[in-house]
Design a protein around this motif. Structure first.
Motif, PDB file in Angstrom:
ATOM      1  N   ASN A  63     -38.078  21.932   4.064  1.00 30.90           N
ATOM      2  CA  ASN A  63     -38.274  20.494   4.253  1.00 30.90           C
ATOM      3  C   ASN A  63     -38.766  20.129   5.653  1.00 30.90           C
ATOM      4  O   ASN A  63     -38.567  19.015   6.121  1.00 30.90           O
ATOM      5  CB  ASN A  63     -36.998  19.723   3.907  1.00 30.90           C
ATOM      6  N   ASN A  64     -39.399  21.076   6.342  1.00 26.86           N
ATOM      7  CA  ASN A  64     -39.999  20.816   7.645  1.00 26.86           C
ATOM      8  C   ASN A  64     -41.471  20.472   7.466  1.00 26.86           C
ATOM      9  O   ASN A  64     -42.134  21.006   6.575  1.00 26.86           O
ATOM     10  CB  ASN A  64     -39.882  22.060   8.548  1.00 26.86           C
ATOM     11  N   PRO A  65     -42.042  19.600   8.307  1.00 26.46           N
ATOM     12  CA  PRO A  65     -43.460  19.267   8.182  1.00 26.46           C
ATOM     13  C   PRO A  65     -44.343  20.494   8.442  1.00 26.46           C
ATOM     14  O   PRO A  65     -44.026  21.338   9.279  1.00 26.46           O
ATOM     15  CB  PRO A  65     -43.690  18.198   9.250  1.00 26.46           C
ATOM     16  N   THR A  66     -45.446  20.578   7.699  1.00 26.13           N
ATOM     17  CA  THR A  66     -46.384  21.690   7.859  1.00 26.13           C
ATOM     18  C   THR A  66     -47.790  21.245   7.505  1.00 26.13           C
ATOM     19  O   THR A  66     -47.983  20.314   6.728  1.00 26.13           O
ATOM     20  CB  THR A  66     -45.981  22.892   6.976  1.00 26.13           C
ATOM     21  N   ASN A  67     -48.765  21.923   8.105  1.00 26.91           N
ATOM     22  CA  ASN A  67     -50.165  21.695   7.753  1.00 26.91           C
ATOM     23  C   ASN A  67     -50.643  22.682   6.700  1.00 26.91           C
ATOM     24  O   ASN A  67     -51.737  22.551   6.178  1.00 26.91           O
ATOM     25  CB  ASN A  67     -51.056  21.803   8.993  1.00 26.91           C
ATOM     26  N   GLU A  68     -49.849  23.695   6.404  1.00 28.20           N
ATOM     27  CA  GLU A  68     -50.229  24.693   5.413  1.00 28.20           C
ATOM     28  C   GLU A  68     -50.075  24.127   4.001  1.00 28.20           C
ATOM     29  O   GLU A  68     -49.189  23.316   3.739  1.00 28.20           O
ATOM     30  CB  GLU A  68     -49.384  25.959   5.557  1.00 28.20           C
ATOM     31  N   LYS A  69     -50.971  24.584   3.112  1.00 25.66           N
ATOM     32  CA  LYS A  69     -50.869  24.146   1.725  1.00 25.66           C
ATOM     33  C   LYS A  69     -51.635  25.097   0.815  1.00 25.66           C
ATOM     34  O   LYS A  69     -52.511  25.844   1.258  1.00 25.66           O
ATOM     35  CB  LYS A  69     -51.391  22.722   1.551  1.00 25.66           C
ATOM     36  N   ALA A  70     -51.270  25.042  -0.445  1.00 25.94           N
ATOM     37  CA  ALA A  70     -51.967  25.775  -1.500  1.00 25.94           C
ATOM     38  C   ALA A  70     -51.988  24.847  -2.708  1.00 25.94           C
ATOM     39  O   ALA A  70     -50.971  24.648  -3.357  1.00 25.94           O
ATOM     40  CB  ALA A  70     -51.257  27.079  -1.827  1.00 25.94           C
ATOM     41  N   GLU A  71     -53.155  24.269  -2.985  1.00 19.64           N
ATOM     42  CA  GLU A  71     -53.283  23.315  -4.085  1.00 19.64           C
ATOM     43  C   GLU A  71     -54.229  23.856  -5.142  1.00 19.64           C
ATOM     44  O   GLU A  71     -55.220  24.504  -4.814  1.00 19.64           O
ATOM     45  CB  GLU A  71     -53.808  21.974  -3.582  1.00 19.64           C
ATOM     46  N   SER A  72     -53.913  23.567  -6.394  1.00 21.97           N
ATOM     47  CA  SER A  72     -54.779  23.936  -7.518  1.00 21.97           C
ATOM     48  C   SER A  72     -54.833  22.779  -8.494  1.00 21.97           C
ATOM     49  O   SER A  72     -53.807  22.183  -8.821  1.00 21.97           O
ATOM     50  CB  SER A  72     -54.252  25.171  -8.249  1.00 21.97           C
ATOM     51  N   LYS A  73     -56.015  22.503  -8.948  1.00 24.24           N
ATOM     52  CA  LYS A  73     -56.252  21.556 -10.030  1.00 24.24           C
ATOM     53  C   LYS A  73     -57.201  22.285 -10.964  1.00 24.24           C
ATOM     54  O   LYS A  73     -58.409  22.270 -10.765  1.00 24.24           O
ATOM     55  CB  LYS A  73     -56.865  20.269  -9.503  1.00 24.24           C
ATOM     56  N   ALA A  74     -56.635  22.969 -11.979  1.00 25.08           N
ATOM     57  CA  ALA A  74     -57.458  23.904 -12.738  1.00 25.08           C
ATOM     58  C   ALA A  74     -57.121  23.926 -14.219  1.00 25.08           C
ATOM     59  O   ALA A  74     -55.982  23.724 -14.629  1.00 25.08           O
ATOM     60  CB  ALA A  74     -57.311  25.303 -12.164  1.00 25.08           C
ATOM     61  N   PHE A  75     -58.150  24.229 -14.995  1.00 25.31           N
ATOM     62  CA  PHE A  75     -58.047  24.534 -16.416  1.00 25.31           C
ATOM     63  C   PHE A  75     -57.928  26.041 -16.522  1.00 25.31           C
ATOM     64  O   PHE A  75     -58.679  26.776 -15.879  1.00 25.31           O
ATOM     65  CB  PHE A  75     -59.303  24.019 -17.137  1.00 25.31           C
ATOM     66  N   LEU A  76     -56.959  26.536 -17.303  1.00 23.70           N
ATOM     67  CA  LEU A  76     -56.692  27.968 -17.442  1.00 23.70           C
ATOM     68  C   LEU A  76     -57.114  28.428 -18.838  1.00 23.70           C
ATOM     69  O   LEU A  76     -56.782  27.782 -19.830  1.00 23.70           O
ATOM     70  CB  LEU A  76     -55.198  28.247 -17.249  1.00 23.70           C
ATOM     71  N   LEU A  77     -57.804  29.554 -18.898  1.00 24.41           N
ATOM     72  CA  LEU A  77     -58.306  30.064 -20.172  1.00 24.41           C
ATOM     73  C   LEU A  77     -58.270  31.585 -20.133  1.00 24.41           C
ATOM     74  O   LEU A  77     -58.677  32.183 -19.134  1.00 24.41           O
ATOM     75  CB  LEU A  77     -59.751  29.575 -20.371  1.00 24.41           C
ATOM     76  N   GLY A  78     -57.763  32.222 -21.193  1.00 24.87           N
ATOM     77  CA  GLY A  78     -57.731  33.678 -21.206  1.00 24.87           C
ATOM     78  C   GLY A  78     -56.936  34.239 -22.359  1.00 24.87           C
ATOM     79  O   GLY A  78     -56.695  33.564 -23.360  1.00 24.87           O
ATOM     80  N   GLY A  79     -56.504  35.490 -22.198  1.00 25.04           N
ATOM     81  CA  GLY A  79     -55.726  36.170 -23.223  1.00 25.04           C
ATOM     82  C   GLY A  79     -54.654  37.032 -22.606  1.00 25.04           C
ATOM     83  O   GLY A  79     -54.834  37.584 -21.519  1.00 25.04           O
ATOM     84  N   LYS A  80     -53.516  37.125 -23.302  1.00 25.80           N
ATOM     85  CA  LYS A  80     -52.380  37.910 -22.832  1.00 25.80           C
ATOM     86  C   LYS A  80     -51.857  38.768 -23.981  1.00 25.80           C
ATOM     87  O   LYS A  80     -52.069  38.456 -25.149  1.00 25.80           O
ATOM     88  CB  LYS A  80     -51.234  37.004 -22.373  1.00 25.80           C
ATOM     89  N   ALA A  81     -51.145  39.814 -23.616  1.00 23.88           N
ATOM     90  CA  ALA A  81     -50.408  40.621 -24.581  1.00 23.88           C
ATOM     91  C   ALA A  81     -48.933  40.512 -24.224  1.00 23.88           C
ATOM     92  O   ALA A  81     -48.561  40.609 -23.054  1.00 23.88           O
ATOM     93  CB  ALA A  81     -50.865  42.069 -24.523  1.00 23.88           C
ATOM     94  N   ARG A  82     -48.096  40.279 -25.236  1.00 27.10           N
ATOM     95  CA  ARG A  82     -46.655  40.137 -25.013  1.00 27.10           C
ATOM     96  C   ARG A  82     -45.923  41.291 -25.688  1.00 27.10           C
ATOM     97  O   ARG A  82     -46.131  41.570 -26.862  1.00 27.10           O
ATOM     98  CB  ARG A  82     -46.138  38.822 -25.576  1.00 27.10           C
ATOM     99  N   VAL A  83     -45.044  41.929 -24.927  1.00 28.97           N
ATOM    100  CA  VAL A  83     -44.130  42.944 -25.457  1.00 28.97           C
ATOM    101  C   VAL A  83     -42.737  42.343 -25.377  1.00 28.97           C
ATOM    102  O   VAL A  83     -42.335  41.849 -24.324  1.00 28.97           O
ATOM    103  CB  VAL A  83     -44.216  44.259 -24.638  1.00 28.97           C
ATOM    104  N   ARG A  84     -42.025  42.374 -26.502  1.00 31.16           N
ATOM    105  CA  ARG A  84     -40.709  41.755 -26.531  1.00 31.16           C
ATOM    106  C   ARG A  84     -39.726  42.611 -27.299  1.00 31.16           C
ATOM    107  O   ARG A  84     -40.110  43.420 -28.137  1.00 31.16           O
ATOM    108  CB  ARG A  84     -40.770  40.363 -27.131  1.00 31.16           C
ATOM    109  N   ALA A  85     -38.453  42.420 -27.009  1.00 28.92           N
ATOM    110  CA  ALA A  85     -37.394  43.074 -27.767  1.00 28.92           C
ATOM    111  C   ALA A  85     -37.204  42.267 -29.053  1.00 28.92           C
ATOM    112  O   ALA A  85     -36.942  41.073 -28.987  1.00 28.92           O
ATOM    113  CB  ALA A  85     -36.104  43.101 -26.959  1.00 28.92           C
ATOM    114  N   PRO A  86     -37.362  42.868 -30.225  1.00 24.54           N
ATOM    115  CA  PRO A  86     -37.260  42.117 -31.486  1.00 24.54           C
ATOM    116  C   PRO A  86     -35.810  41.833 -31.878  1.00 24.54           C
ATOM    117  O   PRO A  86     -35.260  42.396 -32.810  1.00 24.54           O
ATOM    118  CB  PRO A  86     -37.954  43.035 -32.492  1.00 24.54           C
ATOM    119  N   ILE A  87     -35.185  40.933 -31.124  1.00 26.26           N
ATOM    120  CA  ILE A  87     -33.780  40.591 -31.312  1.00 26.26           C
ATOM    121  C   ILE A  87     -33.694  39.112 -31.698  1.00 26.26           C
ATOM    122  O   ILE A  87     -34.327  38.277 -31.064  1.00 26.26           O
ATOM    123  CB  ILE A  87     -32.985  40.823 -30.003  1.00 26.26           C
TER     124      ILE A  87
END
Length: 189
Positions: free
Chosen positions: A84-108
């Motif tokens: 909560n201290n003032p800073t000039n540093e920043k990382a901003e994103s305003k983006a549309f995300l598009l892609g593909g993933k593979a999920r591995v899961r425990a079938p429980i």
């Protein structure tokens, strides 16, 4: 021209042929608190915002799924670091995300842990301002999605997890703590 015609024919005919290895199809809708963090920072900056995403869930086996996705993330700097201290540093994103993933899961049933990885693209505006980086970029960049979480419920239709999109070309990652619900589509048996 010949290559374009061949690709067009493959795309059109592949829509007609149903993949035999896909057992079930569902739609997953997620919403959550978004965050963007620079790779290198002196002031420990994390900028908050909003995240939403939809996924087509292609169930290959009880433990493996393919997940093409589309979503967006909006983060803005508050001008303060994590302490909560003032800073000039920043990382901003305003983006549309598009892609593909593979999920591995425990079938429980009721509580199924999972991990995901994939490849995708971010389309939008990105700003990373730290003592190490001064990046203000718009357009299309690649990202690497990575997620961990739990599928909850008797049919594992509630998703609770942390999802991250590493964006090396703008020296930041975006992510979210998200909750999702899965809706089954009409599946042929």
């Amino acid at each position: 021209m010949k290559k374009t015609l061949i690709i067009l024919i493959i795309v059109l005919t592949s829509h007609l042929a149903e993949a035999q290895f896909i057992k079930e199809k569902s739609i997953n809708a997620q919403i959550g608190y978004g965050i963007s963090v620079p790779y290198n920072s002196i002031d420990e900056v994390a900028d908050g915002g909003f995240f939403a995403q939809g996924e087509l869930v292609l169930n290959v086996a009880s433990w493996f799924e393919l997940r093409p996705y589309a979503g967006f993330i909006l983060t803005n700097s508050s001008g303060k670091d994590l302490n909560n201290n003032p800073t000039n540093e920043k990382a901003e994103s305003k983006a549309f995300l598009l892609g593909g993933k593979a999920r591995v899961r425990a079938p429980i049933a009721w509580v199924a842990p999972y991990v995901e990885i994939g490849i995708g693209t971010s389309i939008g505006k990105f700003e990373t301002l730290t003592a190490f980086d001064n990046i203000d970029k718009g357009g299309i960049i690649y990202h690497i999605p990575f997620s961990i979480g739990l599928e909850l419920g008797k049919n594992n239709n509630v998703d609770l997890g942390f999802t991250y999109y590493f964006q090396p070309s703008v020296q930041q990652f975006v992510g979210a703590f998200a909750v999702g619900i899965t809706f089954p589509l009409n599946n042929k048996k």
